[in-house]
Design a protein around this motif. Structure first.
Motif, PDB file in Angstrom:
ATOM      1  N   GLY A  68       0.771  -1.236   0.000  1.00  0.00           N
ATOM      2  CA  GLY A  68       0.000   0.000   0.000  1.00  0.00           C
ATOM      3  C   GLY A  68       0.800   1.282   0.000  1.00  0.00           C
ATOM      4  N   TYR A  69       2.124   1.188  -0.010  1.00  0.00           N
ATOM      5  CA  TYR A  69       2.930   2.408  -0.079  1.00  0.00           C
ATOM      6  C   TYR A  69       2.778   3.041  -1.460  1.00  0.00           C
ATOM      7  N   ASP A  70       2.863   4.363  -1.504  1.00  0.00           N
ATOM      8  CA  ASP A  70       2.724   5.032  -2.800  1.00  0.00           C
ATOM      9  C   ASP A  70       3.954   5.836  -3.194  1.00  0.00           C
ATOM     10  N   ARG A  71       4.917   5.989  -2.273  1.00  0.00           N
ATOM     11  CA  ARG A  71       6.128   6.749  -2.599  1.00  0.00           C
ATOM     12  C   ARG A  71       7.315   6.247  -1.782  1.00  0.00           C
ATOM     13  N   ILE A  72       8.502   6.370  -2.389  1.00  0.00           N
ATOM     14  CA  ILE A  72       9.737   5.926  -1.758  1.00  0.00           C
ATOM     15  C   ILE A  72      10.730   7.079  -1.783  1.00  0.00           C
ATOM     16  N   TYR A  73      11.332   7.361  -0.630  1.00  0.00           N
ATOM     17  CA  TYR A  73      12.346   8.407  -0.540  1.00  0.00           C
ATOM     18  C   TYR A  73      13.723   7.731  -0.455  1.00  0.00           C
ATOM     19  N   PHE A  74      14.477   7.794  -1.553  1.00  0.00           N
ATOM     20  CA  PHE A  74      15.795   7.169  -1.618  1.00  0.00           C
ATOM     21  C   PHE A  74      16.867   8.179  -1.207  1.00  0.00           C
ATOM     22  N   SER A  75      17.639   7.847  -0.169  1.00  0.00           N
ATOM     23  CA  SER A  75      18.751   8.715   0.210  1.00  0.00           C
ATOM     24  C   SER A  75      19.805   8.667  -0.894  1.00  0.00           C
ATOM     25  N   VAL A  76      20.091   9.816  -1.484  1.00  0.00           N
ATOM     26  CA  VAL A  76      20.995   9.833  -2.640  1.00  0.00           C
ATOM     27  C   VAL A  76      22.245  10.676  -2.415  1.00  0.00           C
ATOM     28  N   TYR A  77      22.277  11.435  -1.304  1.00  0.00           N
ATOM     29  CA  TYR A  77      23.395  12.331  -1.034  1.00  0.00           C
ATOM     30  C   TYR A  77      23.639  12.292   0.466  1.00  0.00           C
ATOM     31  N   GLY A 114       4.516   1.149  -9.837  1.00  0.00           N
ATOM     32  CA  GLY A 114       3.446   2.093  -9.535  1.00  0.00           C
ATOM     33  C   GLY A 114       3.745   3.024  -8.381  1.00  0.00           C
ATOM     34  N   LEU A 115       5.029   3.182  -8.043  1.00  0.00           N
ATOM     35  CA  LEU A 115       5.441   4.011  -6.915  1.00  0.00           C
ATOM     36  C   LEU A 115       6.049   5.328  -7.395  1.00  0.00           C
ATOM     37  N   LYS A 116       5.974   6.349  -6.550  1.00  0.00           N
ATOM     38  CA  LYS A 116       6.589   7.637  -6.852  1.00  0.00           C
ATOM     39  C   LYS A 116       7.977   7.678  -6.206  1.00  0.00           C
ATOM     40  N   PRO A 117       9.034   7.733  -7.007  1.00  0.00           N
ATOM     41  CA  PRO A 117      10.384   7.780  -6.433  1.00  0.00           C
ATOM     42  C   PRO A 117      10.861   9.213  -6.194  1.00  0.00           C
ATOM     43  N   TYR A 118      11.363   9.453  -5.001  1.00  0.00           N
ATOM     44  CA  TYR A 118      11.930  10.753  -4.645  1.00  0.00           C
ATOM     45  C   TYR A 118      13.429  10.597  -4.383  1.00  0.00           C
ATOM     46  N   ALA A 119      14.192  11.588  -4.792  1.00  0.00           N
ATOM     47  CA  ALA A 119      15.609  11.648  -4.438  1.00  0.00           C
ATOM     48  C   ALA A 119      15.721  12.442  -3.137  1.00  0.00           C
ATOM     49  N   TRP A 120      16.075  11.751  -2.078  1.00  0.00           N
ATOM     50  CA  TRP A 120      16.174  12.363  -0.751  1.00  0.00           C
ATOM     51  C   TRP A 120      17.590  12.920  -0.577  1.00  0.00           C
ATOM     52  N   PHE A 121      17.711  14.242  -0.619  1.00  0.00           N
ATOM     53  CA  PHE A 121      18.997  14.935  -0.517  1.00  0.00           C
ATOM     54  C   PHE A 121      19.348  15.038   0.965  1.00  0.00           C
ATOM     55  N   GLU A 122      19.743  13.911   1.532  1.00  0.00           N
ATOM     56  CA  GLU A 122      19.764  13.734   2.985  1.00  0.00           C
ATOM     57  C   GLU A 122      20.667  14.711   3.732  1.00  0.00           C
TER      58      GLU A 122
END
Length: 334
Positions: A68-77, A114-122
């Motif tokens: 049921g998740y709709d978005r993922i925040y990937f730590s990229v920095y 079907g997920l929204k990927p975000y680049a998490w500028f950590e």
């Protein structure tokens, strides 16, 4: 001896075949997940790199989509560098080996699930004191009245410095090359500790945030600019992060408020006067919840209770982080 060698030969072949099957298998795709309220999760750079290099990323994202998740925040920095190719900073080869782009793969597979990927500028305006940038550009760093550069165990970049701005915007340009991304997220490290000054630093950070927002929108008007801050009064008084003003000025598209507390009651209490209610009139909002060790007992049920408490308040949520949810799931067997 010949029989042993023959058996080893077949064992080797079997292992190679198994590895090839794992490497070439793809989880079935899913339609985009549509949610009225956000349901997100953060993945650290180490977790994303590990899943990418072991080819398990598609399976994990598939399961998150099914859950049921709709978005993922990937730590990229972050601490060990970036998950995307860049010439602007060093990246540990285990995190991103040469000729690889884990962020691109993560974004593509997220979309397939079907997920929204975000680049998490950590790390935001923060750097580890051992970072090569610190040695090469000491003039980029903020200093206290006593001349100290380390605060909260890290050094901090000056948001008013043109070269710092060029450095950050260059990284953002590298991220924007990934076409499948839904957004870029700045978090509580997109800030300036009060030890380095107050009103002038606050204004400098706000001005640079406006510049970053305009820069991103000029390159991709559809890119969501997300911010994951602490509750407003704490963020402003301790870190000059005037995020509610940013929301009201239209230079933020989404807020995921970090409310990392040990109990559901503490989470709800912290939402009062946190700024999230006001922000919800302007942008989509959610509550960031912690699944780390200090949220006890260490079980999935503990986090699920916090999720339910937040949902009863009418908010979406995001959980930090996927790794700790996995550990909590394993913990139930011991």
């Amino acid at each position: 001896m010949g029989k042993i060698i023959k058996n080893l030969k077949w064992l080797t072949i079997a292992i190679v075949v198994c590895l090839l099957v794992v490497a070439t298998h793809h989880a079935p795709s899913r339609s985009p997940v549509v949610k009225e309220k956000m349901q997100g999760i953060w993945l650290t750079n180490v977790a994303t790199a590990f899943l990418h290099h072991t080819t398990f990323l598609d399976e994990i994202l598939h399961q998150l989509s099914l859950s049921g998740y709709d978005r993922i925040y990937f730590s990229v920095y972050g601490l060990k560098g970036t998950l995307y190719p860049t010439s602007r900073s060093y990246t540990h080869f285990l995190l991103r080996p040469p000729l690889t782009n884990p962020l691109k793969a993560a974004a593509q597979e997220s979309r397939r699930q079907g997920l929204k990927p975000y680049a998490w500028f950590e790390y935001g305006m923060m750097l580890n004191p051992g970072n090569a940038i610190v040695q090469e550009h000491p003039d980029w760093l903020l200093k206290t009245a006593e001349g100290e550069t380390v605060e909260d165990g890290n050094v901090w970049l000056d948001p008013a410095d043109p070269e710092v701005q060029e450095y950050i915007l260059g990284h953002i340009d590298d991220i924007l090359k990934i076409k499948d991304l839904a957004g870029i997220q700045l978090d509580d490290h997109w800030s300036v500790p009060k030890a380095f000054g107050s009103s002038a630093r606050r204004q400098a950070l706000t001005s640079f945030t406006q510049k970053v927002y305009s820069h991103i929108k000029a390159k991709n008007p559809q890119m969501v600019v997300s911010v994951s801050p602490n509750p407003y009064n704490f963020a402003v008084s301790k870190y000059n992060q005037d995020w509610l003003w940013w929301v009201e000025q239209g230079i933020v598209d989404e807020i995921v408020l970090q409310v990392y507390r040990p109990t559901p009651e503490a989470v709800i209490a912290s939402l009062s006067n946190s700024g999230i209610y006001t922000a919800s009139y302007y942008v989509p909002v959610g509550v960031g919840l912690s699944a780390v060790w200090n949220v006890v007992p260490f079980s999935l049920n503990t986090v699920e209770k916090q999720v339910e408490a937040v949902k009863q308040q009418g908010y979406g949520y995001s959980i930090f982080s996927w790794e700790y949810l996995v550990l909590r799931r394993f913990a139930q067997f011991f």
